[in-house]
Design a protein around this motif. Structure first.
Motif, PDB file in Angstrom:
ATOM      1  N   PHE A   1       0.980  -0.759   0.312  1.00 17.75           N
ATOM      2  CA  PHE A   1      -0.106   0.305  -0.295  1.00 17.75           C
ATOM      3  C   PHE A   1       0.976   1.129  -0.136  1.00 17.75           C
ATOM      4  CE2 PHE A   1       0.291  -1.041   4.045  1.00 17.75           C
ATOM      5  CZ  PHE A   1       0.986  -0.109   5.015  1.00 17.75           C
ATOM      6  N   GLU A   2      -0.334   2.076  -1.140  1.00 21.99           N
ATOM      7  CA  GLU A   2       0.771   4.335  -0.343  1.00 21.99           C
ATOM      8  C   GLU A   2       0.268   4.819   0.463  1.00 21.99           C
ATOM      9  OE1 GLU A   2       1.448   4.845  -4.064  1.00 21.99           O
ATOM     10  OE2 GLU A   2       2.638   3.710  -4.718  1.00 21.99           O
ATOM     11  N   VAL A   3       1.171   5.532   1.728  1.00 19.41           N
ATOM     12  CA  VAL A   3       0.644   6.646   2.303  1.00 19.41           C
ATOM     13  C   VAL A   3       1.142   7.696   1.373  1.00 19.41           C
ATOM     14  CG1 VAL A   3       0.686   7.522   4.119  1.00 19.41           C
ATOM     15  CG2 VAL A   3       0.406   5.053   4.249  1.00 19.41           C
ATOM     16  N   PRO A   4       1.269   8.650   0.153  1.00 21.48           N
ATOM     17  CA  PRO A   4       1.118   9.927   0.251  1.00 21.48           C
ATOM     18  C   PRO A   4       1.654  11.143   0.542  1.00 21.48           C
ATOM     19  CG  PRO A   4      -0.707   9.970  -0.734  1.00 21.48           C
ATOM     20  CD  PRO A   4      -0.835   8.180   0.153  1.00 21.48           C
ATOM     21  N   TYR A   5       2.900  11.232   0.818  1.00 20.95           N
ATOM     22  CA  TYR A   5       3.115  13.108   1.798  1.00 20.95           C
ATOM     23  C   TYR A   5       3.613  14.188   1.060  1.00 20.95           C
ATOM     24  CZ  TYR A   5       7.112  10.514   2.253  1.00 20.95           C
ATOM     25  OH  TYR A   5       8.846  10.225   2.677  1.00 20.95           O
ATOM     26  N   THR A   6       4.230  15.429   1.399  1.00 22.13           N
ATOM     27  CA  THR A   6       4.842  16.828   0.810  1.00 22.13           C
ATOM     28  C   THR A   6       5.208  16.230   1.667  1.00 22.13           C
ATOM     29  OG1 THR A   6       3.137  17.117   0.822  1.00 22.13           O
ATOM     30  CG2 THR A   6       2.800  16.846  -1.706  1.00 22.13           C
ATOM     31  N   VAL A   7       6.734  17.276   1.294  1.00 28.67           N
ATOM     32  CA  VAL A   7       7.250  17.363   2.507  1.00 28.67           C
ATOM     33  C   VAL A   7       7.785  18.767   2.379  1.00 28.67           C
ATOM     34  CG1 VAL A   7       9.495  17.686   3.675  1.00 28.67           C
ATOM     35  CG2 VAL A   7       8.434  15.763   3.556  1.00 28.67           C
ATOM     36  N   SER A   8       8.001  20.117   2.963  1.00 27.66           N
ATOM     37  CA  SER A   8       8.433  21.743   2.249  1.00 27.66           C
ATOM     38  C   SER A   8       9.195  21.503   3.823  1.00 27.66           C
ATOM     39  CB  SER A   8       7.147  22.375   1.855  1.00 27.66           C
ATOM     40  OG  SER A   8       6.100  22.757   2.922  1.00 27.66           O
ATOM     41  N   ASP A   9       9.937  22.945   3.572  1.00 28.79           N
ATOM     42  CA  ASP A   9      11.036  23.791   4.205  1.00 28.79           C
ATOM     43  C   ASP A   9      10.770  24.936   4.050  1.00 28.79           C
ATOM     44  OD1 ASP A   9      12.878  23.399   6.466  1.00 28.79           O
ATOM     45  OD2 ASP A   9      13.597  24.946   5.257  1.00 28.79           O
ATOM     46  N   GLU A  10      10.080  26.049   4.810  1.00 28.06           N
ATOM     47  CA  GLU A  10      10.262  27.685   4.584  1.00 28.06           C
ATOM     48  C   GLU A  10      11.938  27.838   4.431  1.00 28.06           C
ATOM     49  OE1 GLU A  10       8.017  29.784   6.409  1.00 28.06           O
ATOM     50  OE2 GLU A  10       6.318  28.062   7.712  1.00 28.06           O
ATOM     51  N   ASP A  11      12.833  27.150   5.028  1.00 26.39           N
ATOM     52  CA  ASP A  11      14.035  28.529   5.125  1.00 26.39           C
ATOM     53  C   ASP A  11      14.455  27.345   3.961  1.00 26.39           C
ATOM     54  OD1 ASP A  11      12.931  29.508   7.369  1.00 26.39           O
ATOM     55  OD2 ASP A  11      13.439  27.858   8.447  1.00 26.39           O
ATOM     56  N   GLY A  12      13.963  26.272   3.137  1.00 27.60           N
ATOM     57  CA  GLY A  12      15.596  26.022   1.999  1.00 27.60           C
ATOM     58  C   GLY A  12      16.157  24.655   2.455  1.00 27.60           C
ATOM     59  N   ASP A  13      15.640  24.275   3.876  1.00 24.82           N
ATOM     60  CA  ASP A  13      16.753  23.495   4.059  1.00 24.82           C
ATOM     61  C   ASP A  13      17.355  22.087   3.911  1.00 24.82           C
ATOM     62  OD1 ASP A  13      18.059  25.962   5.318  1.00 24.82           O
ATOM     63  OD2 ASP A  13      16.634  25.472   7.312  1.00 24.82           O
ATOM     64  N   LYS A  14      17.599  21.688   3.716  1.00 24.33           N
ATOM     65  CA  LYS A  14      18.359  20.341   3.341  1.00 24.33           C
ATOM     66  C   LYS A  14      17.198  18.875   5.010  1.00 24.33           C
ATOM     67  CE  LYS A  14      20.401  16.193   1.287  1.00 24.33           C
ATOM     68  NZ  LYS A  14      21.995  16.175   1.345  1.00 24.33           N
TER      69      LYS A  14
END
Length: 423
Positions: free
Chosen positions: A393-406
């Motif tokens: 099965f899959e659990v979709p997600y998205t990741v973001s960082d406001e400071d543009g860090d790794k």
């Protein structure tokens, strides 16, 4: 925040807001702490100014003593002024002896006061209840047997001995107050209301000029059984007939030295008596593990208690970058969500409690903490039970960082790490 009455040095000024004479708040001067012979742990107050012009005692036409029949009686324990000072009744006068008369009409030279309510009626119930009965001594005129006699009152006039003046006898009417070191310390000025509410006029009677004020000390010789001592306008002593109605009145009293007063004086240099105690200060301030700029940070503190059970509210202040304190919250809640700016490098908080009377506790301070300007990454979705799965099965997600860090993403299933990926 408050201090104790005993913390005020001699010369300090004190008021109790609700206690007024001629509609104006009475200002008192501290003249001693624990004065010898006065109640233990007491503070002695004397009205800062002459609050009224009155006779010490009215003439007594039925008195067999010719002087007293024409000019009034100088025996303090029988005087009109003593009775008036210690009464809160509207009709305060009661004859003290068979020849006694009220200070009415032509019985005094000026300012009859038989129809005026007793002085203590001008004081709040709290102040009246707090005044300590004081055992005092006063000289007796030779006509009355001479020597000293004792009495106990709440409100009283000072004696020659107490203000540092001679009474022409070997008797001491109490102990001298250290406050009165010279004539200048005894000079007193009338209030504008004392002048406006009297029937005597003189160019010398002015708010910026010293004026006469009564003492309780009589002239000792029986040849003048009507004469009472007073402090002259320049601070020395003189005497008047008791029925003289243009001499000033400065009441004195004792209060328990543990009574609270305001922590600092007002703009006129006067401290305020506080009957209601302030709340206890709140406990430690709680801050987030990291105070992060650009987002709400919860600042909280324990509920404070009030000795009288009054409703308690709080003031929260913040200091930024070692600058000045600024209020950020006021209200009944015990927490506040504060948004810290990216220009804030360090922040510190302090909170105090206050009651419905405006009495405030001491401040509770937090530590100064560094502000974290790097914001945490965000990930979509939420932790949840996926139920029973029998195939992939899959659990979709998205990741973001406001400071543009790794960002490193860790995937776990049933607390077992499945993957770790830097993106």
């Amino acid at each position: 925040m408050a201090k104790l009455l005993k913390d005020l040095p001699a010369g300090s000024l004190v008021k109790e807001e609700g206690s007024k004479y001629y509609g104006k708040t009475i200002v008192w001067r501290v003249i001693s702490q624990n004065h010898p012979g006065y109640p233990k742990n007491s503070t002695t107050l004397l009205s800062e100014k002459i609050i009224s012009l009155k006779a010490s005692d009215a003439k007594e036409p039925k008195n067999s003593d010719d002087y007293r029949s024409k000019y009034g009686n100088n025996r303090y324990i029988h005087s009109n002024i003593k009775q008036w000072l210690n009464s809160s009744a509207s009709s305060w006068y009661k004859a003290q002896h068979s020849a006694d008369e009220p200070p009415a009409g032509s019985g005094v030279t000026y300012n009859p006061y038989d129809s005026e309510k007793g002085f203590m009626a001008n004081l709040t119930p709290e102040l009246r209840a707090a005044i300590l009965p004081t055992s005092l001594q006063v000289l007796k005129n030779d006509k009355d047997g001479g020597g000293l006699e004792s009495f106990t009152d709440k409100i009283f006039l000072l004696s020659c001995t107490e203000v540092g003046l001679d009474n022409d006898t070997s008797y001491d009417e109490g102990a001298k107050f250290d406050y009165f070191k010279s004539n200048s310390d005894r000079v007193a000025y009338p209030t504008k209301d004392a002048i406006d509410n009297n029937t005597y006029t003189s160019d010398s009677l002015a708010t910026n000029k010293g004026w006469y004020w009564w003492l309780r000390t009589p002239y000792s010789s029986s040849s003048h059984s009507e004469i009472v001592r007073y402090v002259y306008s320049g601070g020395s002593w003189d005497d008047h007939s008791a029925f003289n109605g243009y001499t000033g009145v400065r009441p004195a009293l004792n209060l328990d030295s543990g009574i609270l007063v305001s922590d600092s004086p007002d703009s006129n240099g006067v401290y305020s008596i506080m009957w209601n105690q302030p709340p206890e200060k709140p406990g430690n301030i709680s801050l987030p593990e990291m105070v992060i700029s650009g987002q709400e940070n919860e600042i909280s503190w324990p509920k404070a208690t009030d000795p009288e059970g009054d409703k308690v509210s709080y003031k929260l202040e913040r200091k930024v970058n070692n600058g000045s304190w600024t209020q950020v919250y006021q209200g009944a809640n015990t927490s506040y969500n504060d948004t810290v700016l990216r220009t804030h490098n360090t922040v510190q908080y302090r909170v105090r409690a206050y009651d419905i009377h405006g009495n405030e506790s001491d401040w509770t301070l937090s530590q100064a903490v560094d502000v974290v300007h790097n914001r945490p990454p965000k990930i979509s979705g939420e932790d949840k039970d996926l139920g029973v799965q029998t195939r992939g099965f899959e659990v979709p997600y998205t990741v973001s960082d406001e400071d543009g860090d790794k960002v490193t993403v860790v995937v776990r299933l049933n607390d077992k790490e499945l993957s770790r990926e830097s993106i």
